[in-house]
Motif scaffolding. Structure first.
Motif, mmCIF file in Angstrom:
data_model
loop_
_atom_site.group_PDB
_atom_site.id
_atom_site.type_symbol
_atom_site.label_atom_id
_atom_site.label_comp_id
_atom_site.label_asym_id
_atom_site.label_seq_id
_atom_site.Cartn_x
_atom_site.Cartn_y
_atom_site.Cartn_z
ATOM 1 N N UNK A 240 52.897 100.925 22.618
ATOM 2 C CA UNK A 240 52.576 102.316 22.934
ATOM 3 C C UNK A 240 51.513 102.314 24.017
ATOM 4 N N UNK A 241 51.021 103.487 24.426
ATOM 5 C CA UNK A 241 50.203 103.532 25.635
ATOM 6 C C UNK A 241 49.067 104.545 25.541
ATOM 7 N N UNK A 242 48.096 104.354 26.439
ATOM 8 C CA UNK A 242 46.995 105.289 26.662
ATOM 9 C C UNK A 242 46.906 105.548 28.156
ATOM 10 N N UNK A 243 46.904 106.821 28.548
ATOM 11 C CA UNK A 243 46.733 107.211 29.942
ATOM 12 C C UNK A 243 45.469 108.053 30.070
ATOM 13 N N UNK A 244 44.584 107.629 30.954
ATOM 14 C CA UNK A 244 43.349 108.359 31.243
ATOM 15 C C UNK A 244 43.398 108.781 32.697
ATOM 16 N N UNK A 245 43.073 110.037 32.972
ATOM 17 C CA UNK A 245 43.214 110.583 34.314
ATOM 18 C C UNK A 245 42.135 110.135 35.284
ATOM 19 N N UNK A 246 42.123 110.764 36.425
ATOM 20 C CA UNK A 246 41.175 110.436 37.492
ATOM 21 C C UNK A 246 39.872 111.201 37.308
ATOM 22 N N UNK A 247 38.810 110.666 37.912
ATOM 23 C CA UNK A 247 37.501 111.331 37.974
ATOM 24 C C UNK A 247 36.913 111.626 36.598
#
Length: 268
Positions: free
Chosen positions: A78-85
């Motif tokens: 499974x995954x974790x996505x963290x955005x920019x800034x």
């Protein structure tokens, strides 16, 4: 070329942008992806299939992408996505998802996670959300954009929080919160609207008066909640606030909606 402190441990084939900076004693697993301009300060731990967006800074002792704290997780990918800034401060944590919950934990752009805050598995956090110290989300929570989560608040699993809400410190949230809601208390109750946040987002005085009128109709009008909701639904064509609230409630009618203590209206 990425700037990596010699004490850091980066497993191949972690995907690193050319200008990434990785500080002393950081530990990265092989499936980590760091976009351009990411900075990891000392003692950061990042594991799992974790992607961190451009220009995000992670402070010491944060731990991201570790296995979910769920008895149902059996090691599936499974995954974790963290955005920019984003700014992720000391000891903040966020887990990858679970197969049964969709497999992805997602944190938006411009999010600030202060010290000790936590995002549980399969959560979705919108853009520009702020977590004060030790604010925590259980699994499967969704939080709308520009929401502020006060220090040591706790959000129950599967709860939805709308956009631009204010969750006060030490508040327990176990019911869905309408957009722009202001919630307070150990067993959180609405105490009005997040007027300060609404002003910051460009609501005029007339907009605020109209929003308060809709709020009163929904929570303090005559009849059942369903009847009052239909009254507000009729206003959705002319009120952006009414439209946002109705859309939020309709998105999951099985969930209970956080409501005020009957007979109390807070005026800001």
């Amino acid at each position: 070329m990425a700037k990596i402190d010699p004490t850091a441990r980066v497993e191949n084939p972690a995907g690193l942008a050319d200008d990434v900076e990785i500080g002393p004693y950081a530990v990265l697993g092989p499936d980590v992806v760091l976009k351009e301009g990411v900075k990891l300060l000392a003692h950061v731990n990042i594991q799992g299939a974790t992607t961190i967006g451009a220009r995000t800074t992670v402070f010491p002792f944060a731990s991201l992408g570790t296995a979910p704290q769920s008895v149902h997780y059996k090691g599936e990918p499974t995954a974790l996505f963290i955005g920019s800034d984003c700014i992720i401060r000391e000891h903040a944590t966020a887990s990858i998802g679970t197969a049964g919950g969709g497999g992805v934990t997602r944190i938006g752009n411009g999010v600030m996670m202060m010290t000790g805050s936590h995002v549980g598995h399969d959560c979705t956090v919108g853009d520009s959300v702020i977590f004060a110290n030790n604010a925590v989300l259980g699994g499967h929570v969704s939080v709308g954009e520009f929401t502020f989560l006060g220090g040591q608040c706790a959000v129950h699993q599967f709860t939805r929080i709308g956009a631009q809400c204010m969750i006060s410190g030490l508040t327990g949230v176990r019911e869905d919160v309408i957009p722009f809601g202001n919630v307070l208390g150990q067993a959180g109750k609405l105490v009005g609207l997040n007027v300060i946040g609404m002003k910051r987002r460009g609501f005029s005085k007339s907009d605020l008066h109209a929003a308060r009128a809709v709020y009163r109709d929904l929570f303090f009008g005559e009849g059942t909640f369903e009847a009052r909701l239909e009254t507000v639904r009729e206003q959705a064509g002319t009120s952006a606030f009414a439209a946002a609230v109705v859309s939020f409630i309709d998105a999951d009618r099985k969930r209970p909606i956080c409501q005020p203590s009957r007979g109390v209206i807070k005026e800001e």
